[in-house]
Write an enzyme that holds these catalytic residues in place. Structure first.
Site, PDB file in Angstrom:
ATOM      1  N   HIS A 264       0.828  -1.206   0.000  1.00  0.00           N
ATOM      2  CA  HIS A 264       0.000   0.000   0.000  1.00  0.00           C
ATOM      3  C   HIS A 264       0.870   1.267   0.000  1.00  0.00           C
ATOM      4  O   HIS A 264       0.760   2.106  -0.903  1.00  0.00           O
ATOM      5  CB  HIS A 264      -0.919  -0.019   1.229  1.00  0.00           C
ATOM      6  N   GLU A 265       1.749   1.356   0.980  1.00  0.00           N
ATOM      7  CA  GLU A 265       2.585   2.563   1.065  1.00  0.00           C
ATOM      8  C   GLU A 265       3.551   2.630  -0.117  1.00  0.00           C
ATOM      9  O   GLU A 265       3.871   3.720  -0.608  1.00  0.00           O
ATOM     10  CB  GLU A 265       3.339   2.610   2.398  1.00  0.00           C
ATOM     11  N   HIS A 268       1.813   4.399  -2.865  1.00  0.00           N
ATOM     12  CA  HIS A 268       1.889   5.854  -2.666  1.00  0.00           C
ATOM     13  C   HIS A 268       3.289   6.353  -3.043  1.00  0.00           C
ATOM     14  O   HIS A 268       3.449   7.387  -3.687  1.00  0.00           O
ATOM     15  CB  HIS A 268       1.649   6.208  -1.187  1.00  0.00           C
ATOM     16  N   GLU A 294      -4.634   7.630  -3.420  1.00  0.00           N
ATOM     17  CA  GLU A 294      -5.100   6.380  -2.822  1.00  0.00           C
ATOM     18  C   GLU A 294      -5.337   5.314  -3.892  1.00  0.00           C
ATOM     19  O   GLU A 294      -5.205   4.126  -3.633  1.00  0.00           O
ATOM     20  CB  GLU A 294      -6.372   6.658  -2.013  1.00  0.00           C
TER      21      GLU A 294
END
Ligand code: ZN
Length: 502
Positions: A264-265, A268, A294
Site C-alpha cells: 500500500h505505502e 503511494h 489512494e
C-alpha cells in the site's frame, strides 16, 4: 539587458514555499519515527514556527501581485498555467480564511483529540460531543469563508479532492451502496469464514522486514530515492521525488499486515517518485488528489497484491522465508485467506467488498452534519442505524462504532470519500492497464511488475497535479469517475471465490 518575464519573477517564491513544506514533511516524518521522546515539545515549536513562516509567505500581498502579473502573460505554457492555477488555489483559500479562525481551529483540534481519547477510554461518545460540536461550527465557518458552493461540504472535500463535489459524488456512492449491500448479504449468508492453521503461527519480524524490502524492489521503488522504516501506523511522507519515506508495521502474529502495508505505502511512494523532474519544487509535484493518490496504493495492495497471479510468483518465495510456518500452504488456499469477506464493525479491518460501505456511511453522516440536518448528539444512533442498514451489523458500544476513527476528533470532514475514490479509480486504471497490455496478468504471475509500473508512470505519475484527478483518469480510461469497473471487478473476483452470482 533582457526583461524578466513576470512568471520567472514569481518562481523563486514558489520554490521557497515548496522547500519550506518539504522541510515540514521531513520533520514530521522524524517525529513519527525516530524523535527522542523528550524532544516532542521542542519539535512541536519548530513545526509551528515553520508553518507560520509558510503561511506568512503564502498570504504575502507581493505574491498576490506577482501571481496577477504572471497570469496576464500571453505566452504561458500549459505547465505554467497549471502552476499558476495551483498556487492561486492554495493562496486564495489561505487569504479567505481569517487568522482568528485558523487559530480557533488549531485549538479546537487539540481539544477534540484529547476529548476523543478520553471518550474512547470511557467508551462514551457524549464525552466528546461538545468538542465535536465546536469543531463542526468552525468547519462550517471555514466552508462559508471559502464559498466554493452552497453545499458546505464541497469546500471541505475540495481540500483533498480538487474539482469533486457532493452533486457528482453522492449519486455514484448511492448506486455503489445499492449494488454492494445485496452482494455482502449473499456472502454473509454463507456463514463466517474459517481461519487456516498457519494464520495462528508466529512469523519472525526480521524475516518479514526482509520480505517487505523484496516486495518494494520488485515493485520498482527506488531505495536510493527513498527509504522504509517501522511505525505503528504505516504512512508515506515525501519532501521531494528523490526523498520518499515509507513506513510499515511489523507484528509476529500478523505477517500479512506488514506485506499489505508495504504494498500500500509502496504504491503511494511510487507515485511520489514518479513526477516529471521539471515539476520539482513546485506544487505540481504532488498527487492530483488524495483520491488519485489512494488509487495508486490500492492498486498495488488490492488489484495486484490480492490477486492470484501475484502470489503465484511470491508465495513460493515467501514459503522459502518461512518454510515451517507455510509448509503445505498452496496458492489457492493463500488466495482465499487473503480475500475473506465478512461484514464487521471496524473500517480498517474491512475487506474489499465491505470496505466502501463503511466509507459511504461516513460520507452520508458528514454531509448531514454540515447541512445541519443531523445533530452531533444524535450521531451514535445514526451511526448504528447506518451500520445495520448497510452492513447488517450493529455496534454495541461507541468504541466499536462512532468513536473508532481519529478523523473527526480533529474536525477532518471531507477526507473519508477519498478512500472510496481510490478504490473506484484503482479498478478503472487496472482495467485500462490490462486492456493496453494483454500480458499484464501473466507478467505479474512471473513477478515482473515493471511493465505495470511503466504504464502508471506514463499515464498517472509523471503528470502530478497538471490536471484534476478525474481529468487524468478520463484521459487514460476514456471515462471519468465511475463505480462500473469496480463493481465488475468485485463481481468477477468474489463471484468466483464464493461460487455465487453477485
Ligand atoms: Zn493510503
Amino acid at each position: 539587458v533582457t526583461l524578466q518575464r513576470p512568471f520567472e519573477a514569481l518562481l523563486p517564491r514558489v520554490y521557497e514555499l515548496r522547500d519550506l513544506s518539504g522541510v515540514v514533511q521531513v520533520l514530521t516524518w522524524d517525529q513519527e519515527t525516530y524523535l527522542p521522546k523528550k524532544a516532542m515539545a521542542a519539535r512541536g515549536a519548530q513545526l509551528t514556527t515553520l508553518q507560520g513562516l509558510y503561511h506568512e509567505r503564502l498570504v504575502d500581498p507581493r505574491l498576490g501581485d506577482l501571481l496577477e502579473s504572471a497570469s496576464a502573460e500571453r505566452t504561458l505554457g500549459e505547465d505554467e498555467r497549471a502552476l499558476l492555477r495551483e498556487v492561486k488555489r492554495e493562496r486564495d483559500r489561505a487569504v479567505k480564511i481569517p487568522e482568528r479562525l485558523v487559530r480557533a481551529l488549531a485549538d479546537a483540534q487539540t481539544e477534540g483529540l484529547s476529548a476523543w481519547r478520553q471518550a474512547r477510554e470511557e467508551n462514551r461518545f457524549a464525552r466528546m460531543a461538545p468538542a465535536l460540536t465546536h469543531l463542526l461550527l468552525l468547519r462550517r465557518e471555514e466552508a462559508d469563508a471559502c464559498a466554493v458552493s452552497p453545499e458546505r461540504y464541497d469546500a471541505l472535500l475540495d481540500r483533498f479532492e480538487p474539482g469533486m463535489n457532493v452533486a457528482r459524488l453522492g449519486p455514484i456512492l448511492k448506486r455503489l451502496a445499492d449494488r454492494l449491500v445485496p452482494a455482502v448479504q449473499k456472502i454473509a449468508d454463507r456463514g463466517p469464514p474459517q481461519k487456516e492453521p498457519w494464520e495462528e503461527r508466529s512469523f519472525d519480524v526480521e524475516k518479514q522486514w526482509t520480505f517487505t524490502l523484496e516486495l518494494l524492489a520488485a515493485m520498482g521503488f527506488d531505495l536510493e530515492a527513498g527509504r522504509q522504516d517501522r511505525s505503528i501506523h504505516p504512512f508515506t511522507s515525501a519532501s521531494h521525488s528523490t526523498d520518499v519515506r515509507l513506513t510499515t508495521r511489523l507484528d509476529a502474529a500478523q505477517p500479512l499486515s506488514a506485506f499489505f502495508s508495504t504494498l500500500h505505502e509502496g504504491g503511494h511512494g511510487l507515485y511520489e517518485q514518479g513526477f516529471d523532474a521539471v515539476l520539482a519544487r513546485t506544487p505540481l509535484a504532488q498527487g492530483a488528489s488524495m483520491g488519485l493518490h489512494e488509487s495508486q496504493s490500492r492498486l498495488w495492495e488490492n488489484q495486484v497484491g490480492r490477486s492470484r497471479a501475484f502470489w503465484q510468483h511470491f508465495l513460493p518465495r515467501l514459503r522459502g522465508v518461512f518454510p515451517e510456518q507455510l509448509n503445505g500452504v498452496d496458492v489457492d488456499g493463500f488466495y482465499r485467506a487473503i480475500n475473506r469477506v465478512q461484514p464487521s464493525l471496524i473500517r480498517t479491518e474491512a475487506d474489499e467488498v465491505t470496505y466502501n460501505l463503511h466509507i459511504i456511511l461516513r460520507f452520508e453522516l458528514e454531509v448531514s452534519l454540515l447541512r445541519g440536518t443531523l445533530r452531533v448528539e444524535d450521531l451514535p444512533e445514526a451511526w448504528n442505524d447506518g451500520m445495520q442498514r448497510l452492513l447488517g451489523v450493529r455496534p454495541s458500544t461507541d468504541v466499536e462504532g462512532v468513536l473508532q476513527d481519529i478523523h473527526w476528533s480533529y474536525g477532518e470532514f471531507g477526507y473519508f470519500p477519498t478512500y472510496t475514490l481510490g478504490n473506484l479509480y484503482s479498478a478503472s486504471l487496472f482495467m485500462a492497464a490490462r486492456k493496453a497490455m494483454p500480458r499484464c496478468v501473466e507478467d505479474i504471475s512471473r513477478g515482473q511488475l515493471s511493465p505495470l509500473l511503466s504504464f502508471l508512470r506514463q499515464n498517472i505519475h509523471r503528470h502530478g497535479m497538471r490536471t484534476t484527478a478525474e481529468e487524468r483518469v478520463q484521459a487514460v480510461t476514456g471515462k471519468g469517475l465511475t463505480d462500473e469497473d469496480f463493481v465488475t471487478y468485485l463481481r468477477e473476483k468474489f463471484g468466483e471465490l464464493y461460487g455465487l452470482e453477485l
